[in-house]
Structure formats: structure tokens, C-alpha cells
Design an enzyme around this catalytic site. Structure first.
Site, short mmCIF file in Angstrom:
data_model
loop_
_atom_site.label_atom_id
_atom_site.label_comp_id
_atom_site.label_asym_id
_atom_site.label_seq_id
_atom_site.Cartn_x
_atom_site.Cartn_y
_atom_site.Cartn_z
N GLU A 99 40.83 47.02 43.58
CA GLU A 99 41.02 48.40 43.15
C GLU A 99 42.35 48.49 42.41
O GLU A 99 43.40 48.17 42.98
CB GLU A 99 41.04 49.30 44.40
CG GLU A 99 41.05 50.76 44.06
CD GLU A 99 41.08 51.63 45.32
OE1 GLU A 99 41.78 51.29 46.28
OE2 GLU A 99 40.41 52.68 45.31
N GLU B 15 37.83 57.24 54.93
CA GLU B 15 37.47 57.37 53.50
C GLU B 15 38.40 56.43 52.75
O GLU B 15 39.58 56.75 52.57
CB GLU B 15 37.66 58.82 53.04
CG GLU B 15 36.91 59.85 53.85
CD GLU B 15 35.42 59.85 53.57
OE1 GLU B 15 34.99 59.26 52.57
OE2 GLU B 15 34.68 60.44 54.38
N CYS C 55 39.50 57.41 43.91
CA CYS C 55 38.85 56.40 44.75
C CYS C 55 37.47 56.03 44.21
O CYS C 55 37.04 54.90 44.30
CB CYS C 55 38.72 56.92 46.17
SG CYS C 55 37.97 58.56 46.24
N LYS D 168 49.15 64.85 57.92
CA LYS D 168 50.28 64.33 57.13
C LYS D 168 49.85 64.07 55.70
O LYS D 168 48.95 63.27 55.45
CB LYS D 168 50.80 63.00 57.72
CG LYS D 168 52.07 62.54 57.01
CD LYS D 168 52.45 61.11 57.35
CE LYS D 168 51.95 60.11 56.34
NZ LYS D 168 52.57 60.21 55.00
P1 NAP Z 1 47.61 54.41 51.59
O1 NAP Z 1 48.77 53.62 51.18
O2 NAP Z 1 46.61 53.81 52.49
O3 NAP Z 1 48.18 55.74 52.23
C1 NAP Z 1 47.34 56.78 52.68
C2 NAP Z 1 48.10 57.60 53.68
O4 NAP Z 1 48.35 56.82 54.85
C3 NAP Z 1 49.44 58.08 53.21
O5 NAP Z 1 49.70 59.38 53.72
C4 NAP Z 1 50.36 57.07 53.83
O6 NAP Z 1 51.68 57.52 53.97
C5 NAP Z 1 49.72 56.85 55.17
N1 NAP Z 1 50.07 55.62 55.84
C6 NAP Z 1 50.68 54.50 55.36
N2 NAP Z 1 50.81 53.57 56.33
C7 NAP Z 1 50.26 54.09 57.45
C8 NAP Z 1 50.08 53.60 58.77
N3 NAP Z 1 50.47 52.38 59.13
N4 NAP Z 1 49.46 54.39 59.68
C9 NAP Z 1 49.04 55.62 59.34
N5 NAP Z 1 49.19 56.14 58.08
C10 NAP Z 1 49.79 55.38 57.15
O7 NAP Z 1 46.79 54.93 50.35
P2 NAP Z 1 47.37 55.61 49.04
O8 NAP Z 1 47.99 54.55 48.23
O9 NAP Z 1 48.17 56.80 49.40
O10 NAP Z 1 46.04 56.16 48.37
C11 NAP Z 1 45.25 55.41 47.56
C12 NAP Z 1 44.05 54.88 48.33
O11 NAP Z 1 43.29 55.96 48.89
C13 NAP Z 1 43.09 54.15 47.44
O12 NAP Z 1 42.68 52.97 48.06
C14 NAP Z 1 41.91 55.12 47.30
O13 NAP Z 1 40.70 54.52 47.01
C15 NAP Z 1 41.91 55.78 48.63
N6 NAP Z 1 41.20 57.07 48.58
C16 NAP Z 1 39.94 57.16 49.13
C17 NAP Z 1 39.23 58.36 49.07
C18 NAP Z 1 37.87 58.49 49.66
O14 NAP Z 1 37.38 59.60 49.76
N7 NAP Z 1 37.24 57.41 50.07
C19 NAP Z 1 39.82 59.47 48.46
C20 NAP Z 1 41.10 59.34 47.91
C21 NAP Z 1 41.77 58.13 47.98
P3 NAP Z 1 52.74 57.36 52.74
O15 NAP Z 1 52.04 57.63 51.47
O16 NAP Z 1 53.71 58.40 53.02
O17 NAP Z 1 53.24 55.97 52.84
#
Ligand code: NAP
Ligand code: MG
Length: 510
Positions: free
Chosen positions: A420, A289, A323, A215
Site C-alpha cells: 500500500e 478496518e 484505503c 483517539k
Molecule cells: P496507523 O499508523 O495504523 O494509525 C492509525 C491510528 O492508530 C492512529 O490514530 C495512530 O496514532 C494509532 N496507533 C498507532 N500505533 C498504535 C498502537 N500501537 N496502538 C493503538 N493505536 C495506535 O495508520 P495511518 O497511517 O494513520 O492510516 C493509514 C492506514 O489506515 C492505511 O493503511 C489505510 O489503508 C488505513 N485505513 C483503512 C480504512 C478502512 O476503512 N479499512 C479507512 C481509512 C484508512 P498516531 O497517528 O497518532 O500515531
């Protein structure tokens, strides 16, 4: 208005008057006057985005069972780009059924050298259509075209090329052990590198013989659906990769599905913890991640101009939606004042605006929600007593944009030093000794990446050993290679993506 450079021009009169009347400016005026204006240079390749995308299940585009769609907007214009299907739990279930069927009947038994050909074909097709994918990525997600064109798409293709090479050599991933695929893997990715995160997830999984249900994030699903078309073009057997779209609920249905033998998640630490709690009782394998709050540590003997560029790139690259962004600068006290001056001068020259313009350095913030979060954290920085600096650049009147921002007089307890921000905001702290730098850099719940800038090799080695971060860059920042594993320490998660270590997370060993 464009200005022509003509060293012989000796006209008098104000610069603005001259520009208004189309006059040429002299060289000193150009050098010491306003920032040089560039003509617009928009990338014009056709992104070929359909007006509506269904779900990609079992090799076909299928309408969501509940018939629901949502609009995906261009964050630079706030206009609708396309409509995306909302997958219900029943749709997610169909995707797992398709993946399980493909795994049992085709993919697990296919010789590695045959699987590798498909992965290689995907890489080639992505390369062939690179410009089209780059434009689509910038329109749907807001990142500058020079990044989607020069980084995201080529790096995504590189991940498929790299893993294509592993498909028939899996025995060498763990010499002396028997290597088997895990089965069906569920994957969820964020919005900051939509196509690249998809490549990081899908390439190792299918090269190792697994099938996938994935997804993308709600705000950035367009390139994932274009990628589904590309999979059809590559002739990938039906069901090996299934792409379901929707918001958090779809994500929860995906990560909670009993057919998933492994969940690979990239996103925020909060959602990661939620998923870990859900899966704790089940014994489903997981890789996480998660977030980061990286320190970029600049010593007084560093190559200063190079370090300024590295710090600027490390935090303002991709609007700070990274990230591993170097969101905390630790600069040695003896050079702090001059270093910060240079940083501010460099920030004056950054161009914020149309993501499709090839001169743009900082594009659009991905969503209004993210913009609000950045504003809230910056306000907290001011309220807690840190000193704010922003350059004077103009912002477009529509869309979600934010000026590059830095904070001085930051203490370790400020929210802007701990949380963050995921935006173009740099928090600056100072240090006197290497021990103090190490202590401050490690004083965070995260541990994804760090940077060290110094002329001394021994200092680099000690810092690399002491910094609790999955990757430590020395005299550079944000450099990636598919052969090099990437992943976190502490609350930045566990598991690795890339390299032999990344593949180990997609196989069973016996
Ligand atoms: P997020 O809010 O955690 O969302 C990530 C993904 O999870 C999205 O596809 C989201 O869907 C989905 N999601 C939301 N609630 C969920 C649930 N209860 N169960 C399963 N999936 C769920 O993160 P984001 O705001 O998209 O991304 C930013 C974050 O990603 C930052 O914290 C960044 O540091 C981290 N990141 C880490 C890495 C790494 O390699 N460590 C790389 C890139 C980003 P929706 O968006 O459709 O709500
Ligand atoms: Mg969008």
C-alpha cells in the site's frame, strides 16, 4: 496571470510574450497551448481553530495531567495550526471512567427516541457549520477544499442523520432477537478522513446506546476537537463521547484499557495486527478496518472516457490517501496503449497545490513521514524496472506535495504492485482474459475494494462474485452511502461500518 478568452484577437507574437504583457490569447492558443491558468480561488471561511486544545473528557475540556502538548502543522505550509494535548495512560483512564459513568447513569437507560434526537442534533449542527469544518479539515490535513467541502463533511453529517433514524428502531436490526448496547467502546482512527472516520465510528456507537472513548490521529486532531465543541453545543450528556489526543502510545493505552468492551480500529494492517495480538487473550470484541491495494479492472468494451475519469478519481482523489484507492489498474491488453495515453493526457490537466483553492485537484501529502514513504516506494518501482511517468506540473516550493504518478511495465512481484503506497501513485498491469484479470486482482494480501469497467452486465456479476473485496464498484469508483456497509476481506480486516451490518457490530444480541 489570468488570460481572457477573446475569439476576435488576431495578435501575433509568442504566447509567453503575450501573457507577460497582459495580452489576450486566441482560442486555438488557449485550446492547444499551455494549460489554462485560473485565477486563485481560495476558500475564505473562518475555520475557527483555537490556538490550543485540551482533552475532551466528561463533557469538558481538561488539561492533560502531564501538561504536554504537540504542534499540529498545516502540511501545505509547514506552519503550526494549533497545539494538541498529549493524553497519558492516566488521562485515558479518566476518559474511560467518564464513559462508564455516562453509560450506567444516562445513556443505556435513555429511550432510543431520545438518544436519536441528540444524534440528529449533531447532524444538523455539523451541516450548519459545514464550511467552517471543511476549511479546518483542509488546513490541518492538506486535502483539497473541494473534497472536504463536497465529500468529507456532508458525508460525516449523513452518517449522523442515518444513524439518528436507527436509534429508536434497533429492534429491527435483528428481528426476533433482543438487542442491547455493548457498553463502553474504544475507537482509534487514521489521518486520511479525520472527521469522516470519526463520524463512521461515533454515529453507530452512540445511536445503539454505547459510550465512546476515541483517539484521532496525531497529525489530524483539529476537527475532532472542533467536533467536541459541537457536542457541547448539542447538549450531549457528559461522558457519552470522550476524545483523547496523542500519538501511538496514547492509542495503545486506549486499545489496551480493560474497561473497553469493544475496540473499533481503522488504520494500517501492521498496527491492526499489533492490537489483535494484545487483545487476543481478553475476549474484547473487535472490528478492524485496515489497508488496501484495490484493483480497478478495465475491459476493452468499457466506456473509455468514463473509465479514465474513474481511474483518475480512484487513485488521485485525496492524494491517494484512501484505503480503498484504486492503486492497481488492470487494463485489457487490446486497449492498454490508447487507455494509458488518455490517462497521461488527463494527468497533465490535474492541478496540484494550495488545498484551500477551489480549483485544486491534488492537495498536500499529510505529513513529511508519509511523503518520504511515497518517495521510497516510487524509487523502489524504478529500481525494480517499472517505467515511471509524471506530468510536468509545477509544485509549490513549501509544504509536502507529490506529483500524480503512474507506472507501466509493472509485474506482480514489484513492491509497487504489492504494498500500500497511500499516495497518488498508480501501478498498471495488463491482462488478456477475464480469468487472468480475476487472478491478478485477487493476488494480494488485501481485499477492501475493487472496480470493474465494462459494458456487459454478466461480466460485472461474475467479477463481483469472484473478486475477494468488501466492496466492488461497477462503472464507477469511490462511491459511499451510510446505508451501505463497508469493510474488508483478508488482511484488510473484518467487521462492517454503515448500514444494518455496521450496527450489528455495535450491539449484543440475545
Ligand atoms: P496507523 O499508523 O495504523 O494509525 C492509525 C491510528 O492508530 C492512529 O490514530 C495512530 O496514532 C494509532 N496507533 C498507532 N500505533 C498504535 C498502537 N500501537 N496502538 C493503538 N493505536 C495506535 O495508520 P495511518 O497511517 O494513520 O492510516 C493509514 C492506514 O489506515 C492505511 O493503511 C489505510 O489503508 C488505513 N485505513 C483503512 C480504512 C478502512 O476503512 N479499512 C479507512 C481509512 C484508512 P498516531 O497517528 O497518532 O500515531
Ligand atoms: Mg496537521
Amino acid at each position: 496571470m489570468a488570460v481572457t478568452l477573446d475569439p476576435s484577437d488576431k495578435d501575433s507574437g509568442s504566447k509567453d510574450e503575450k501573457k507577460k504583457h497582459g495580452h489576450k490569447l486566441s482560442v486555438p492558443e488557449l485550446i492547444f497551448g499551455d494549460l489554462w491558468e485560473y485565477d486563485p480561488a481560495p476558500e475564505t471561511a473562518d475555520p475557527r481553530i483555537r490556538s490550543r486544545y485540551d482533552l475532551f473528557i466528561g463533557g469538558r475540556f481538561v488539561a492533560p495531567q502531564a501538561g504536554e502538548y504537540f504542534a499540529s502543522i498545516n502540511p501545505a505550509t509547514e506552519e503550526t495550526v494549533t497545539e494538541i494535548a498529549v493524553a497519558s495512560a492516566a488521562d485515558v483512564d479518566s476518559a474511560y471512567v467518564a464513559a462508564q459513568m455516562a453509560y450506567e447513569t444516562v445513556w443505556r437507560t435513555m429511550p432510543g427516541r431520545e438518544r436519536g434526537k441528540y444524534v440528529y442534533r449533531i447532524a444538523r449542527l455539523l451541516q450548519d457549520r459545514a464550511r467552517e469544518f471543511a476549511v479546518a479539515e483542509s488546513i490541518d490535513g492538506g486535502k483539497p477544499i473541494k473534497e472536504s467541502r463536497d465529500f468529507d463533511v456532508p458525508m460525516a453529517a449523513a452518517h449522523f442523520f442515518y444513524h439518528a433514524g436507527w436509534a429508536d428502531k434497533l429492534a429491527y436490526v435483528a428481528p426476533g432477537r433482543t438487542v442491547q448496547p455493548i457498553g463502553v467502546v474504544g475507537q482509534v482512527i487514521p489521518w486520511n478522513f479525520p472527521l469522516l472516520m470519526l463520524a463512521w465510528k461515533i454515529a453507530p456507537a452512540i445511536a445503539a446506546g454505547n459510550c465512546v472513548v476515541i483517539k484521532p490521529a496525531e497529525t489530524t486532531s483539529a476537527t475532532a476537537m472542533k467536533f467536541a465543541e459541537l457536542l457541547q453545543e448539542a447538549g450531549l450528556p457528559d461522558g457519552v463521547v470522550n476524545i483523547v489526543t496523542g500519538g501511538g502510545e496514547t492509542g495503545a493505552a486506549l486499545t489496551g484499557h480493560p474497561a473497553a468492551r469493544k475496540i473499533a480500529f481503522t488504520g494500517s494492517t501492521d498496527v491492526g495486527k499489533l492490537i489483535m495480538r494484545q487483545l487476543a487473550e481478553r475476549g474484547t470484541r473487535m472490528t478492524m478496518e485496515l489497508g488496501g491495494k484495490a484493483a480497478n479492472v478495465v475491459f476493452e468494451d468499457s466506456p473509455i472516457d468514463q473509465a479514465v475519469e474513474g481511474v483518475v478519481h480512484g487513485i488521485f482523489f485525496n492524494q491517494g490517501h484512501v484505503c480503498c484507492a484504486g492503486s492497481r489498474l488492470l487494463v485489457q491488453e487490446s486497449i492498454a496503449e490508447s487507455f494509458i495515453n488518455k490517462l497521461q493526457q488527463r494527468m497533465e490537466t490535474l492541478r496540484v497545490g494550495n488545498p484551500l483553492d477551489k480549483n485544486t485537484d491534488i492537495g498536500a501529502i499529510n505529513s513529511r513521514e508519509q511523503l518520504d514513504r511515497i518517495c521510497e516506494l516510487v524509487e523502489s518501482g524504478v529500481a525494480e524496472g517499472a517505467k515511471l511517468y509524471q506530468p510536468s506540473c509545477a509544485l509549490p516550493s513549501r509544504g509536502f506535495f507529490y506529483r500524480p504518478t503512474l507506472f507501466t511495465e509493472v509485474t506482480q512481484s514489484h513492491r509497487i504492485a504489492r504494498e500500500e503506497i497511500f499516495g497518488p501513485v498508480l501501478s498498471i498491469l495488463t491482462f488478456r482474459t477475464m480469468d487472468e484479470a480475476i487472478e491478478k486482482a485477487n493476488n494480494t494480501m488485501y481485499g477492501l475494494s475493487a472496480g470493474v469497467w465494462t459494458d456487459k452486465g454478466s461480466r460485472i456479476l461474475r467479477m463481483a462474485a469472484e473478486l475477494k473485496a468488501g466492496v466492488v464498484w461497477a462503472n464507477t469508483f469511490n462511491k459511499f452511502d451510510p446505508a451501505s456497509p463497508f469493510g474488508g476481506y483478508k488482511e484488510s480486516g473484518f467487521g462492517r461500518e454503515g448500514g444494518r451490518q455496521g450496527l450489528l457490530d455495535y450491539v449484543d444480541l440475545s
